[in-house]
Design a protein around this motif. Structure first.
Motif, PDB file in Angstrom:
ATOM      1  N   ASP A 256       0.863  -1.185   0.000  1.00 31.90           N
ATOM      2  CA  ASP A 256       0.000   0.000   0.000  1.00 31.90           C
ATOM      3  C   ASP A 256       0.890   1.222   0.000  1.00 31.90           C
ATOM      4  O   ASP A 256       1.421   1.600   1.028  1.00 31.90           O
ATOM      5  CB  ASP A 256      -0.868   0.028   1.259  1.00 31.90           C
ATOM      6  N   ARG A 257       1.051   1.819  -1.149  1.00 28.71           N
ATOM      7  CA  ARG A 257       1.972   2.949  -1.166  1.00 28.71           C
ATOM      8  C   ARG A 257       1.220   4.218  -0.829  1.00 28.71           C
ATOM      9  O   ARG A 257       0.093   4.423  -1.229  1.00 28.71           O
ATOM     10  CB  ARG A 257       2.624   3.029  -2.511  1.00 28.71           C
ATOM     11  N   ASP A 258       1.903   5.057  -0.125  1.00 28.46           N
ATOM     12  CA  ASP A 258       1.254   6.261   0.370  1.00 28.46           C
ATOM     13  C   ASP A 258       1.227   7.328  -0.715  1.00 28.46           C
ATOM     14  O   ASP A 258       2.203   7.526  -1.414  1.00 28.46           O
ATOM     15  CB  ASP A 258       2.058   6.765   1.557  1.00 28.46           C
ATOM     16  N   ALA A 259       0.100   7.976  -0.845  1.00 26.21           N
ATOM     17  CA  ALA A 259      -0.024   8.981  -1.888  1.00 26.21           C
ATOM     18  C   ALA A 259       1.014  10.083  -1.719  1.00 26.21           C
ATOM     19  O   ALA A 259       1.686  10.456  -2.669  1.00 26.21           O
ATOM     20  CB  ALA A 259      -1.420   9.572  -1.855  1.00 26.21           C
TER      21      ALA A 259
ATOM     22  N   LEU B  96      -3.861  -2.638  12.041  1.00 30.36           N
ATOM     23  CA  LEU B  96      -4.978  -1.792  12.473  1.00 30.36           C
ATOM     24  C   LEU B  96      -4.786  -0.356  11.965  1.00 30.36           C
ATOM     25  O   LEU B  96      -5.700   0.253  11.409  1.00 30.36           O
ATOM     26  CB  LEU B  96      -5.027  -1.810  14.007  1.00 30.36           C
ATOM     27  N   LEU B  97      -3.581   0.154  12.139  1.00 32.88           N
ATOM     28  CA  LEU B  97      -3.282   1.530  11.751  1.00 32.88           C
ATOM     29  C   LEU B  97      -3.324   1.707  10.230  1.00 32.88           C
ATOM     30  O   LEU B  97      -3.934   2.650   9.722  1.00 32.88           O
ATOM     31  CB  LEU B  97      -1.894   1.913  12.283  1.00 32.88           C
ATOM     32  N   LEU B  98      -2.697   0.773   9.499  1.00 29.61           N
ATOM     33  CA  LEU B  98      -2.626   0.931   8.042  1.00 29.61           C
ATOM     34  C   LEU B  98      -3.989   0.785   7.390  1.00 29.61           C
ATOM     35  O   LEU B  98      -4.299   1.495   6.441  1.00 29.61           O
ATOM     36  CB  LEU B  98      -1.636  -0.070   7.433  1.00 29.61           C
ATOM     37  N   VAL B  99      -4.806  -0.127   7.898  1.00 25.22           N
ATOM     38  CA  VAL B  99      -6.126  -0.300   7.287  1.00 25.22           C
ATOM     39  C   VAL B  99      -6.948   0.969   7.495  1.00 25.22           C
ATOM     40  O   VAL B  99      -7.709   1.393   6.625  1.00 25.22           O
ATOM     41  CB  VAL B  99      -6.830  -1.569   7.813  1.00 25.22           C
TER      42      VAL B  99
ATOM     43  N   ARG C 117      -9.263   6.512   5.956  1.00 25.12           N
ATOM     44  CA  ARG C 117      -8.985   7.952   5.824  1.00 25.12           C
ATOM     45  C   ARG C 117      -8.447   8.324   4.447  1.00 25.12           C
ATOM     46  O   ARG C 117      -8.567   9.447   4.006  1.00 25.12           O
ATOM     47  CB  ARG C 117      -7.974   8.384   6.899  1.00 25.12           C
ATOM     48  N   ARG C 118      -7.776   7.366   3.810  1.00 31.47           N
ATOM     49  CA  ARG C 118      -7.238   7.490   2.449  1.00 31.47           C
ATOM     50  C   ARG C 118      -6.123   8.504   2.303  1.00 31.47           C
ATOM     51  O   ARG C 118      -5.672   8.782   1.213  1.00 31.47           O
ATOM     52  CB  ARG C 118      -8.360   7.779   1.438  1.00 31.47           C
ATOM     53  N   ARG C 119      -5.694   9.107   3.351  1.00 29.72           N
ATOM     54  CA  ARG C 119      -4.445   9.868   3.325  1.00 29.72           C
ATOM     55  C   ARG C 119      -3.889   9.881   4.750  1.00 29.72           C
ATOM     56  O   ARG C 119      -4.614   9.642   5.704  1.00 29.72           O
ATOM     57  CB  ARG C 119      -4.645  11.284   2.785  1.00 29.72           C
ATOM     58  N   SER C 120      -2.577  10.131   4.881  1.00 31.22           N
ATOM     59  CA  SER C 120      -2.019   9.940   6.209  1.00 31.22           C
ATOM     60  C   SER C 120      -1.179  11.115   6.701  1.00 31.22           C
ATOM     61  O   SER C 120      -0.924  11.214   7.891  1.00 31.22           O
ATOM     62  CB  SER C 120      -1.173   8.670   6.238  1.00 31.22           C
ATOM     63  N   GLY C 121      -0.729  12.002   5.813  1.00 34.81           N
ATOM     64  CA  GLY C 121       0.142  13.079   6.269  1.00 34.81           C
ATOM     65  C   GLY C 121       1.400  12.511   6.902  1.00 34.81           C
ATOM     66  O   GLY C 121       2.052  11.653   6.314  1.00 34.81           O
ATOM     67  N   SER C 122       1.688  12.949   8.132  1.00 31.06           N
ATOM     68  CA  SER C 122       2.890  12.466   8.816  1.00 31.06           C
ATOM     69  C   SER C 122       2.616  11.266   9.708  1.00 31.06           C
ATOM     70  O   SER C 122       3.535  10.745  10.330  1.00 31.06           O
ATOM     71  CB  SER C 122       3.487  13.592   9.676  1.00 31.06           C
ATOM     72  N   VAL C 123       1.355  10.832   9.792  1.00 32.04           N
ATOM     73  CA  VAL C 123       1.015   9.751  10.727  1.00 32.04           C
ATOM     74  C   VAL C 123       1.682   8.448  10.301  1.00 32.04           C
ATOM     75  O   VAL C 123       2.268   7.735  11.119  1.00 32.04           O
ATOM     76  CB  VAL C 123      -0.512   9.557  10.821  1.00 32.04           C
ATOM     77  N   ARG C 124       1.630   8.148   9.000  1.00 26.96           N
ATOM     78  CA  ARG C 124       2.219   6.892   8.538  1.00 26.96           C
ATOM     79  C   ARG C 124       3.739   6.863   8.710  1.00 26.96           C
ATOM     80  O   ARG C 124       4.256   5.897   9.279  1.00 26.96           O
ATOM     81  CB  ARG C 124       1.828   6.636   7.085  1.00 26.96           C
ATOM     82  N   PRO C 125       4.465   7.901   8.263  1.00 26.59           N
ATOM     83  CA  PRO C 125       5.909   7.874   8.502  1.00 26.59           C
ATOM     84  C   PRO C 125       6.265   7.797   9.992  1.00 26.59           C
ATOM     85  O   PRO C 125       7.173   7.072  10.370  1.00 26.59           O
ATOM     86  CB  PRO C 125       6.405   9.192   7.897  1.00 26.59           C
TER      87      PRO C 125
ATOM     88  N   LEU D  38      -6.115 -10.179  12.157  1.00 26.14           N
ATOM     89  CA  LEU D  38      -7.047  -9.660  13.167  1.00 26.14           C
ATOM     90  C   LEU D  38      -7.071  -8.130  13.126  1.00 26.14           C
ATOM     91  O   LEU D  38      -8.150  -7.514  13.160  1.00 26.14           O
ATOM     92  CB  LEU D  38      -6.627 -10.157  14.554  1.00 26.14           C
ATOM     93  N   GLY D  39      -5.889  -7.534  13.022  1.00 20.90           N
ATOM     94  CA  GLY D  39      -5.801  -6.069  12.953  1.00 20.90           C
ATOM     95  C   GLY D  39      -6.544  -5.524  11.746  1.00 20.90           C
ATOM     96  O   GLY D  39      -7.259  -4.519  11.840  1.00 20.90           O
ATOM     97  N   LEU D  40      -6.386  -6.186  10.592  1.00 15.83           N
ATOM     98  CA  LEU D  40      -7.085  -5.749   9.375  1.00 15.83           C
ATOM     99  C   LEU D  40      -8.600  -5.878   9.552  1.00 15.83           C
ATOM    100  O   LEU D  40      -9.368  -4.977   9.188  1.00 15.83           O
ATOM    101  CB  LEU D  40      -6.631  -6.589   8.170  1.00 15.83           C
ATOM    102  N   ALA D  41      -9.021  -7.023  10.128  1.00 12.78           N
ATOM    103  CA  ALA D  41     -10.453  -7.269  10.304  1.00 12.78           C
ATOM    104  C   ALA D  41     -11.068  -6.257  11.268  1.00 12.78           C
ATOM    105  O   ALA D  41     -12.133  -5.684  10.983  1.00 12.78           O
ATOM    106  CB  ALA D  41     -10.670  -8.697  10.812  1.00 12.78           C
TER     107      ALA D  41
END
Lengths: 122, 165
Positions: free
Chosen positions: B4-7, B72-75, B81-89, B138-141
């Motif tokens: 899942d690459r970040d926009a 959980l976080l990535l899903v 949310r479809r965008r992450s800003g600085s949260v993902r890094p 489980l996290g994804l679900a």
């Protein structure tokens, strides 16, 4: 306390190195197979074997071993992304790639840590 | 991360120079997350040391819990949310990436094998792998259920509100 700060700083460097290498691999060779994480985990396993070997046979101080081994190598390599990529590949119907990624990561990872240790303790 | 690459990380094409992909703000977020994640893992290893020749339970627990939290976080970031800003890094690449470790997992397994603890070595490899995969699934679900439940609560609340004349 110095060790704890050292581990934290080394972990920050490890995370940045992982991010940069992964981005660079994705830039050079884009594709579904997670080459970046693969390379990170294998090279980090080799490096950890190397560092522990240096500690065991060449008198690398315990503190340096902890900072580089637990801090840098520990943070540079990652399990959570590895597991996530395995499941995502499977979900996207790329079962073959998922199996290849998992099996090769484990086998080459174990070989790499053994080789790293062997190189310094020959 | 190939999947899942970040926009905001990967919008650039391969023709642009690599340096244009590297942003100081993202590197700082990764570094700060990495510092905290690595320190957390080391702190847990100090608090719950596992003697040589025994199952490395602390690393196992760290890796499995980190796998659950990352999924959980990535899903949430990618699918909800479809965008992450600085949260993902910061949280995914930095914190959870550094909190969990692959090299120690491999090294502990090699040590168990070298010490003749073959059963524990196999248990460490397969146990961590399977528990990690289960934790990720489980996290994804859970992550995919949360917005549905939240949306349900919101629409019920709205419906109740509408009935008021």
């Amino acid at each position: 306390m110095i060790t704890l700060l050292g581990v934290g700083a080394a972990a920050a460097l490890g995370a940045v190195a992982r991010y940069l290498l992964d981005q660079y691999v994705q830039y050079r060779r884009p594709g579904a197979f997670p080459r970046g994480t693969w390379l990170v985990n294998i090279s980090g396993s080799f490096a950890l074997g190397l560092v522990v070997g240096l500690g065991a046979r060449h008198g690398l101080p315990e503190q340096v071993l902890t900072i580089v081994g637990a801090g840098f190598c520990g943070a540079y390599t990652t399990f959570s992304t590895f597991s996530h990529e395995l499941v995502r590949l499977y979900e996207q119907g790329q079962t073959g790639k998922s199996l290849l990624y998992g099996a090769s990561s484990l086998l080459v990872g174990l070989a790499a840590v053994t080789a790293g240790f062997a190189v310094t303790t020959l | 991360m190939a999947v899942d690459r970040d926009a905001d990380v990967s919008l650039t094409t391969a023709r642009e120079p690599f340096r244009s992909r590297v942003h100081g703000r993202l590197l700082a977020a990764v570094a700060l997350g990495g510092l905290l994640g690595g320190t957390a893992r080391y702190g847990l290893a100090l608090a719950f040391p596992t003697p040589a020749g025994t199952f490395p339970l602390t690393t196992f627990a760290v890796n499995v819990s980190g796998a659950f939290l990352l999924a959980l976080l990535l899903v949430y970031l990618v699918e909800v949310r479809r965008r992450s800003g600085s949260v993902r890094p910061f949280a995914a690449v930095g914190f959870l990436g550094s909190y969990t470790t692959y090299s120690t997992w491999m090294f502990d397994t090699e040590r168990l094998l070298g010490g003749g603890h073959c059963t524990l070595a196999v248990l460490n490899v397969l146990g961590s792998l399977l528990a990690g995969l289960a934790a990720t699934a489980l996290g994804l679900a859970v992550g995919r259920r949360v917005p549905a439940v939240a949306g349900d609560v919101r629409s019920r609340f709205r419906n109740r509100f509408r009935r008021i004349p």
